[in-house]
Design an enzyme around this catalytic site. Structure first.
Site, mmCIF file in Angstrom:
data_model
loop_
_atom_site.group_PDB
_atom_site.id
_atom_site.type_symbol
_atom_site.label_atom_id
_atom_site.label_comp_id
_atom_site.label_asym_id
_atom_site.label_seq_id
_atom_site.Cartn_x
_atom_site.Cartn_y
_atom_site.Cartn_z
ATOM 1 N N SER A 100 -0.778 -5.948 -8.987
ATOM 2 C CA SER A 100 -0.537 -7.162 -9.771
ATOM 3 C C SER A 100 0.881 -7.688 -9.636
ATOM 4 C CB SER A 100 -0.844 -6.895 -11.245
ATOM 5 O OG SER A 100 -0.098 -5.792 -11.712
ATOM 6 N N ARG A 108 -3.783 -2.218 -14.098
ATOM 7 C CA ARG A 108 -4.149 -1.607 -15.378
ATOM 8 C C ARG A 108 -4.443 -2.675 -16.412
ATOM 9 N NH1 ARG A 108 0.639 1.655 -18.009
ATOM 10 N NH2 ARG A 108 1.569 -0.215 -17.154
ATOM 11 N N ASP A 159 -7.070 2.500 -15.751
ATOM 12 C CA ASP A 159 -5.824 3.251 -15.900
ATOM 13 C C ASP A 159 -5.892 4.441 -14.949
ATOM 14 O OD1 ASP A 159 -3.814 4.982 -16.686
ATOM 15 O OD2 ASP A 159 -4.089 4.611 -18.826
ATOM 16 N N VAL A 160 -4.979 4.491 -13.977
ATOM 17 C CA VAL A 160 -5.055 5.558 -12.961
ATOM 18 C C VAL A 160 -4.774 6.949 -13.530
ATOM 19 C CG1 VAL A 160 -4.544 4.086 -10.955
ATOM 20 C CG2 VAL A 160 -2.647 5.201 -12.189
ATOM 21 N N ASN A 172 -0.368 3.002 -4.896
ATOM 22 C CA ASN A 172 0.952 2.418 -5.187
ATOM 23 C C ASN A 172 1.302 2.403 -6.675
ATOM 24 O OD1 ASN A 172 3.258 0.335 -4.748
ATOM 25 N ND2 ASN A 172 1.815 -0.699 -6.120
ATOM 26 N N SER A 196 9.163 8.121 -3.537
ATOM 27 C CA SER A 196 10.419 7.464 -3.891
ATOM 28 C C SER A 196 11.559 8.319 -3.363
ATOM 29 C CB SER A 196 10.535 7.368 -5.415
ATOM 30 O OG SER A 196 11.860 7.089 -5.789
ATOM 31 N N TYR A 247 10.124 11.725 -13.197
ATOM 32 C CA TYR A 247 9.756 10.843 -12.075
ATOM 33 C C TYR A 247 9.971 11.565 -10.735
ATOM 34 C CZ TYR A 247 9.736 6.440 -9.355
ATOM 35 O OH TYR A 247 9.469 5.424 -8.457
ATOM 36 N N SER A 248 11.127 12.259 -10.600
ATOM 37 C CA SER A 248 11.394 12.990 -9.354
ATOM 38 C C SER A 248 10.323 14.046 -9.119
ATOM 39 C CB SER A 248 12.777 13.653 -9.401
ATOM 40 O OG SER A 248 13.790 12.685 -9.518
ATOM 41 N N ILE A 275 14.402 -0.950 -4.984
ATOM 42 C CA ILE A 275 13.693 -2.163 -4.577
ATOM 43 C C ILE A 275 13.646 -3.148 -5.751
ATOM 44 C CG2 ILE A 275 11.519 -3.063 -3.616
ATOM 45 C CD1 ILE A 275 12.898 -0.970 -1.776
HETATM 46 P P1 NDP Z 1 6.031 -2.535 -10.959
HETATM 47 O O1 NDP Z 1 6.365 -2.043 -12.305
HETATM 48 O O2 NDP Z 1 6.557 -3.844 -10.489
HETATM 49 O O3 NDP Z 1 4.419 -2.552 -10.773
HETATM 50 C C1 NDP Z 1 3.681 -1.409 -11.116
HETATM 51 C C2 NDP Z 1 2.222 -1.636 -10.812
HETATM 52 O O4 NDP Z 1 1.515 -0.419 -11.129
HETATM 53 C C3 NDP Z 1 1.586 -2.730 -11.637
HETATM 54 O O5 NDP Z 1 0.617 -3.387 -10.867
HETATM 55 C C4 NDP Z 1 0.905 -1.972 -12.779
HETATM 56 O O6 NDP Z 1 -0.272 -2.607 -13.299
HETATM 57 C C5 NDP Z 1 0.476 -0.702 -12.068
HETATM 58 N N1 NDP Z 1 0.341 0.419 -12.983
HETATM 59 C C6 NDP Z 1 1.307 1.050 -13.692
HETATM 60 N N2 NDP Z 1 0.787 2.027 -14.448
HETATM 61 C C7 NDP Z 1 -0.553 2.016 -14.231
HETATM 62 C C8 NDP Z 1 -1.639 2.782 -14.715
HETATM 63 N N3 NDP Z 1 -1.477 3.767 -15.603
HETATM 64 N N4 NDP Z 1 -2.880 2.483 -14.258
HETATM 65 C C9 NDP Z 1 -3.068 1.510 -13.378
HETATM 66 N N5 NDP Z 1 -2.079 0.745 -12.863
HETATM 67 C C10 NDP Z 1 -0.842 1.006 -13.299
HETATM 68 O O7 NDP Z 1 6.480 -1.357 -9.966
HETATM 69 P P2 NDP Z 1 6.998 -1.379 -8.462
HETATM 70 O O8 NDP Z 1 6.296 -2.414 -7.682
HETATM 71 O O9 NDP Z 1 8.456 -1.350 -8.476
HETATM 72 O O10 NDP Z 1 6.526 0.079 -7.981
HETATM 73 C C11 NDP Z 1 5.363 0.308 -7.199
HETATM 74 C C12 NDP Z 1 5.414 1.751 -6.707
HETATM 75 O O11 NDP Z 1 6.589 1.972 -5.934
HETATM 76 C C13 NDP Z 1 5.456 2.782 -7.860
HETATM 77 O O12 NDP Z 1 4.693 3.916 -7.510
HETATM 78 C C14 NDP Z 1 6.933 3.143 -7.907
HETATM 79 O O13 NDP Z 1 7.123 4.434 -8.450
HETATM 80 C C15 NDP Z 1 7.299 3.071 -6.454
HETATM 81 N N6 NDP Z 1 8.725 2.902 -6.218
HETATM 82 C C16 NDP Z 1 9.404 1.797 -6.697
HETATM 83 C C17 NDP Z 1 10.759 1.662 -6.459
HETATM 84 C C18 NDP Z 1 11.559 0.496 -6.930
HETATM 85 O O14 NDP Z 1 12.794 0.537 -6.785
HETATM 86 N N7 NDP Z 1 10.956 -0.548 -7.467
HETATM 87 C C19 NDP Z 1 11.496 2.697 -5.735
HETATM 88 C C20 NDP Z 1 10.694 3.792 -5.279
HETATM 89 C C21 NDP Z 1 9.365 3.877 -5.522
HETATM 90 P P3 NDP Z 1 -0.159 -3.565 -14.607
HETATM 91 O O15 NDP Z 1 0.716 -4.722 -14.208
HETATM 92 O O16 NDP Z 1 -1.548 -3.978 -14.906
HETATM 93 O O17 NDP Z 1 0.463 -2.689 -15.681
#
Ligand code: NDP
Length: 244
Positions: free
Chosen positions: A13, A36, A63-64, A90, A143, A156-157, A189
């Site tokens: 999303s 989610r 919810d994953v 992701n 990450s 998280y780590s 990012i």
């Molecule tokens: P965002 O917070 O921008 O987006 C997170 C996404 O994950 C959303 O689509 C959200 O859905 C979904 N999500 C979160 N929790 C759940 C859940 N319990 N069930 C289903 N969907 C869920 O995060 P990023 O784009 O920044 O991160 C994406 C991935 O990259 C993550 O795994 C993050 O750990 C990893 N990452 C990010 C970094 C960064 O600097 N941004 C660095 C390193 C890794 P909804 O909108 O519906 O809640």
């Protein structure tokens, strides 16, 4: 040009997942977009991808971290559409705190969402992918925190290091089935996940002296998803401006 291959992206999303959706749609994949709670964002994303690239998208909401809900939603999808070619795990969250102050709930929610989802999402999908007897791709999102550890992110780590171990082990199990399993490990990012305060503090440790863009992570995912990456498996690809 349509590839006639479908890829499921969890957490599509916004942020990195949304950029992956755009990149893969532009390359001709059809998509299963998941979130989610942000269904309206997902619907408007699917509409834009249809208009720009003629992408067929299915939408899934669960919810994953919820094993039963994930299994239900994925088995329903599989019954209608069959196994996807690719999966990008992701979706993820943070709940940062210094370890002495970290609450049990902050530990559990991050482990259950980021690492629990490896089982919850991939377990229902793997056997159908194997039974399809076609090449396939699984890409997980770790990450830099999972590779080197990060202050304030013990939970998280741990979850993101766990993803690396799980990815490498599954890669061994699936290699002879022509399903590659690789991990992308982004650094800092530009998404909602990273606050300005965190970015200002962390940027000093980035040799590139800037944050990465979601599109720069999507480029690595797109390569691993491609036919050209068919002999790459069990790897962690860092996208971090030289942080490690
Ligand atoms: P965002 O917070 O921008 O987006 C997170 C996404 O994950 C959303 O689509 C959200 O859905 C979904 N999500 C979160 N929790 C759940 C859940 N319990 N069930 C289903 N969907 C869920 O995060 P990023 O784009 O920044 O991160 C994406 C991935 O990259 C993550 O795994 C993050 O750990 C990893 N990452 C990010 C970094 C960064 O600097 N941004 C660095 C390193 C890794 P909804 O909108 O519906 O809640």
């Amino acid at each position: 040009m349509k590839l006639n291959k479908t890829v499921l992206i969890t957490g599509a999303s916004k942020g990195i997942g949304r950029a992956i959706a755009y990149k893969l749609a532009a390359e001709g994949y059809d998509l299963v977009l998941h979130c989610r709670s942000s269904m309206s964002e997902l619907e408007s994303l699917a509409g834009s991808l249809q208009k720009e690239f003629n992408t067929d998208s299915s939408l899934l909401q669960f919810d994953v971290s919820d094993r039963a809900a994930s299994k239900d939603a994925l088995e329903n999808y599989l019954a209608k559409a069959g196994a996807p070619y690719g999966v990008v795990c992701n979706a993820g969250i943070t709940a940062d705190n210094a370890f002495p102050a970290m609450l049990g709930g902050e530990w559990d929610s991050v482990i259950d969402t980021n690492l629990g989802s490896f089982y919850n999402v991939l377990h229902p999908l793997v056997m159908p992918m194997v039974s399809a007897r076609r090449p396939g791709r699984i890409i997980t999102m770790s990450s830099v925190s999972g590779v080197m550890g990060n202050r304030g992110q013990v939970n998280y780590s741990a979850s993101k290091a766990g993803i690396i171990g799980a990815t490498k082990a599954l890669a061994i199990e699936l290699a002879k089935r022509n399903i590659t399993v690789n991990c992308v490990a982004p650094g800092l990012i530009e998404t909602d996940m990273v606050s300005q305060e965190l970015a200002d503090a962390a940027i000093k440790s980035v040799p590139a002296q800037r944050m990465g863009k979601p599109e720069e992570v999507a480029a690595a995912v797109s390569f691993l998803m491609s036919e050209g990456a068919s002999y790459i498996t069990r790897q962690v690809i860092s996208v971090n401006g030289g942080m490690i």
